[in-house]
Design a protein around this motif. Structure first.
Motif, PDB file in Angstrom:
ATOM      1  N   THR A  35      47.038  33.886  34.458  1.00 59.20           N
ATOM      2  CA  THR A  35      47.566  34.515  35.661  1.00 59.20           C
ATOM      3  C   THR A  35      46.606  35.602  36.119  1.00 59.20           C
ATOM      4  O   THR A  35      45.852  36.153  35.309  1.00 59.20           O
ATOM      5  CB  THR A  35      48.961  35.120  35.411  1.00 59.20           C
ATOM      6  OG1 THR A  35      49.499  35.589  36.655  1.00 59.20           O
ATOM      7  CG2 THR A  35      48.895  36.292  34.443  1.00 59.20           C
ATOM      8  N   MET A  36      46.602  35.913  37.393  1.00 64.05           N
ATOM      9  CA  MET A  36      45.831  37.022  37.948  1.00 64.05           C
ATOM     10  C   MET A  36      44.347  36.960  37.566  1.00 64.05           C
ATOM     11  O   MET A  36      43.707  37.984  37.344  1.00 64.05           O
ATOM     12  CB  MET A  36      46.417  38.370  37.500  1.00 64.05           C
ATOM     13  CG  MET A  36      47.872  38.559  37.876  1.00 64.05           C
ATOM     14  SD  MET A  36      48.527  40.162  37.350  1.00 64.05           S
ATOM     15  CE  MET A  36      50.283  39.913  37.620  1.00 64.05           C
ATOM     16  N   ASN A  73      51.998  37.469  41.991  1.00 62.24           N
ATOM     17  CA  ASN A  73      50.805  37.019  42.721  1.00 62.24           C
ATOM     18  C   ASN A  73      51.101  36.816  44.200  1.00 62.24           C
ATOM     19  O   ASN A  73      50.289  37.171  45.063  1.00 62.24           O
ATOM     20  CB  ASN A  73      50.275  35.715  42.112  1.00 62.24           C
ATOM     21  CG  ASN A  73      49.388  35.953  40.910  1.00 62.24           C
ATOM     22  OD1 ASN A  73      48.432  36.714  40.971  1.00 62.24           O
ATOM     23  ND2 ASN A  73      49.712  35.320  39.793  1.00 62.24           N
ATOM     24  N   SER A  77      48.484  39.614  45.270  1.00 60.31           N
ATOM     25  CA  SER A  77      47.148  39.046  45.092  1.00 60.31           C
ATOM     26  C   SER A  77      46.347  39.096  46.399  1.00 60.31           C
ATOM     27  O   SER A  77      46.843  38.706  47.453  1.00 60.31           O
ATOM     28  CB  SER A  77      47.236  37.601  44.609  1.00 60.31           C
ATOM     29  OG  SER A  77      45.953  37.002  44.597  1.00 60.31           O
ATOM     30  N   TYR A  79      43.711  37.303  46.588  1.00 58.47           N
ATOM     31  CA  TYR A  79      43.102  35.976  46.600  1.00 58.47           C
ATOM     32  C   TYR A  79      44.020  34.936  47.237  1.00 58.47           C
ATOM     33  O   TYR A  79      43.612  33.801  47.440  1.00 58.47           O
ATOM     34  CB  TYR A  79      42.731  35.550  45.175  1.00 58.47           C
ATOM     35  CG  TYR A  79      41.576  36.337  44.608  1.00 58.47           C
ATOM     36  CD1 TYR A  79      40.261  35.905  44.779  1.00 58.47           C
ATOM     37  CD2 TYR A  79      41.797  37.522  43.919  1.00 58.47           C
ATOM     38  CE1 TYR A  79      39.196  36.624  44.274  1.00 58.47           C
ATOM     39  CE2 TYR A  79      40.729  38.254  43.407  1.00 58.47           C
ATOM     40  CZ  TYR A  79      39.442  37.800  43.593  1.00 58.47           C
ATOM     41  OH  TYR A  79      38.387  38.531  43.092  1.00 58.47           O
ATOM     42  N   ARG A  80      45.253  35.310  47.522  1.00 58.33           N
ATOM     43  CA  ARG A  80      46.189  34.408  48.185  1.00 58.33           C
ATOM     44  C   ARG A  80      46.353  34.872  49.635  1.00 58.33           C
ATOM     45  O   ARG A  80      46.891  35.958  49.881  1.00 58.33           O
ATOM     46  CB  ARG A  80      47.540  34.405  47.462  1.00 58.33           C
ATOM     47  CG  ARG A  80      47.433  33.825  46.068  1.00 58.33           C
ATOM     48  CD  ARG A  80      48.774  33.584  45.415  1.00 58.33           C
ATOM     49  NE  ARG A  80      48.584  32.945  44.118  1.00 58.33           N
ATOM     50  CZ  ARG A  80      49.589  32.548  43.328  1.00 58.33           C
ATOM     51  NH1 ARG A  80      50.850  32.725  43.726  1.00 58.33           N
ATOM     52  NH2 ARG A  80      49.334  31.975  42.171  1.00 58.33           N
ATOM     53  N   SER A  83      49.824  36.114  50.680  1.00 58.68           N
ATOM     54  CA  SER A  83      50.548  37.112  49.888  1.00 58.68           C
ATOM     55  C   SER A  83      50.918  38.293  50.776  1.00 58.68           C
ATOM     56  O   SER A  83      50.330  38.506  51.843  1.00 58.68           O
ATOM     57  CB  SER A  83      49.682  37.605  48.717  1.00 58.68           C
ATOM     58  OG  SER A  83      48.660  38.465  49.176  1.00 58.68           O
ATOM     59  N   ASP A 176      43.558  46.870  47.682  1.00 57.40           N
ATOM     60  CA  ASP A 176      43.401  45.969  46.533  1.00 57.40           C
ATOM     61  C   ASP A 176      44.103  46.615  45.341  1.00 57.40           C
ATOM     62  O   ASP A 176      43.713  47.690  44.898  1.00 57.40           O
ATOM     63  CB  ASP A 176      41.919  45.743  46.237  1.00 57.40           C
ATOM     64  CG  ASP A 176      41.681  44.699  45.147  1.00 57.40           C
ATOM     65  OD1 ASP A 176      42.618  44.444  44.359  1.00 57.40           O
ATOM     66  OD2 ASP A 176      40.569  44.164  45.070  1.00 57.40           O
ATOM     67  N   SER A 178      44.353  45.401  42.245  1.00 58.17           N
ATOM     68  CA  SER A 178      43.951  44.788  40.974  1.00 58.17           C
ATOM     69  C   SER A 178      43.845  45.801  39.834  1.00 58.17           C
ATOM     70  O   SER A 178      43.924  45.422  38.664  1.00 58.17           O
ATOM     71  CB  SER A 178      42.622  44.044  41.131  1.00 58.17           C
ATOM     72  OG  SER A 178      41.597  44.923  41.568  1.00 58.17           O
ATOM     73  N   LYS A 182      48.153  44.288  37.310  1.00 60.06           N
ATOM     74  CA  LYS A 182      48.306  43.637  36.000  1.00 60.06           C
ATOM     75  C   LYS A 182      49.305  44.406  35.160  1.00 60.06           C
ATOM     76  O   LYS A 182      50.146  43.821  34.470  1.00 60.06           O
ATOM     77  CB  LYS A 182      46.966  43.547  35.266  1.00 60.06           C
ATOM     78  CG  LYS A 182      46.135  42.341  35.614  1.00 60.06           C
ATOM     79  CD  LYS A 182      45.027  42.107  34.598  1.00 60.06           C
ATOM     80  CE  LYS A 182      44.128  43.308  34.417  1.00 60.06           C
ATOM     81  NZ  LYS A 182      43.056  43.091  33.423  1.00 60.06           N
TER      82      LYS A 182
END
Length: 343
Positions: A35-36, A73, A77, A79-80, A83, A176, A178, A182
């Motif tokens: 994940t992630m 996510n 996220s 990256y999606r 989202s 972001d 990130s 997590k």
């Protein structure tokens, strides 16, 4: 012949009776997945009574855990493209988002203020500029002018929370999460396990952890702080039951150019990779989300300012600095009780 058959049947019956009367034993189970952009691992103990509960077995429980992580996510996220966070980044002013995203952004803004801007979730454009984001790595160090220009695009002071909305006062502001999401994911899974009646578990998402209770036979969960550098050497061992732990370091993710090493951690105040002797920060807190964010903030602040910051917060923090070929450890008084005493 009849007598022998009766005895044989009696023995079978006795064996069945003994077998049927034997109690289930507690079990230590493990779930692994991804994940992630990293791995996750959940170790948990089922009591003798819980072993017969099918919904707590690994296959069934993993399906629920994957659902939880997919939701995170879908919320946070970058990256999606659809989202919540990606949609907010595309917006010019504001967006209604979930309670979870509001919670994480609110904590990020709190740590931003606590750390005088060292922790900044809008630093993404600078991360990309230096080649540590999804964009291609540069073939040269960015110019001072380009760094200064990019710095003007960032700043958590332009980000706010208004009820259930994320709001930005700069249309191009990019967020972001990130460096803190997590940790939130770890907390979400820990809360889910507790809701299922599981009280002994260790949740690990890419090195961000939450440990509760013990392993089998009351053996404590033991966590290792890795010694920076090559190999998997252990710097220290910890017992952190009923707490979360996060570690931040610059000794794995970096690039070199013209003989100079550039860390992936960017200092928002300079627009450049950090350049000090602090190589690893470990933070303990009840919340993995909080520990995750604070570990990044302290990494940016450096050995002296980072330790002062942690001491002011009375936070359990362990720092490793590199001086020459040696690794020097320092930690706050609150951290000492978690260290496994060396024999």
């Amino acid at each position: 012949m009849i007598s022998s058959s009766i005895k044989w049947l009696a023995l079978i019956g006795l064996a069945f009776f003994i077998s049927s009367c034997s109690k289930p034993e507690p079990q230590l189970l493990q779930i692994k997945g991804s994940t992630m952009g990293t791995y996750y691992q959940v170790s948990y103990v089922l009591s003798a009574e819980q072993v017969s509960d099918n919904k707590l077995l690994t296959k069934q429980l993993q399906a629920k855990i994957d659902e939880q992580l997919e939701l995170v996510n879908d919320q946070m996220s970058t990256y999606r493209p659809q989202s919540e966070l990606s949609l907010f980044n595309k917006s010019e002013k504001e967006l209604v988002v979930s309670d979870a995203t509001i919670k994480v952004v609110s904590k990020a803004l709190e740590i931003y203020k606590q750390s005088d801007g060292a922790f900044d979730v809008t630093v993404g454009p600078l991360v990309n500029l230096w080649g540590f984001g999804p964009d291609k790595k540069p073939n040269k160090v960015p110019s001072a002018a380009l760094i200064e220009k990019t710095q003007q695009e960032i700043g958590s002071q332009y980000l706010s929370v208004e009820g259930n909305k994320l709001v930005k006062s700069k249309p191009n502001l990019y967020v972001d999460l990130s460096s803190i999401a997590k940790g939130y994911g770890v907390d979400a899974i820990a809360e889910f396990l507790s809701e299922q009646g599981i009280t002994n578990y260790l949740v690990d998402i890419g090195g961000e952890l939450s440990a509760h209770g013990t392993k089998l036979d009351d053996v404590p969960w033991t966590i290792a702080i890795e010694r920076p550098g090559l190999g998997q050497n252990v710097q220290r061992l910890l017992h952190v039951s009923d707490n979360a732990i996060a570690t931040s370091g610059d000794y794995r993710n970096y690039f070199e150019f013209d003989g100079i090493r550039y860390s992936h951690t960017i200092d928002p105040s300079t627009g450049r990779p950090i350049h000090h002797k602090l190589v690893s920060v470990t933070v303990i807190d009840k919340s993995s989300m909080v520990a995750d964010g604070l570990a990044t903030a302290i990494t940016v602040l450096g050995p002296k300012n980072g330790l002062e910051f942690a001491t002011k917060l009375k936070q359990p923090v362990f720092l490793i600095s590199k001086e020459g070929d040696k690794f020097i450890e320092t930690y706050t008084p609150e951290f000492e009780k978690f260290l496994v005493k060396e024999k």
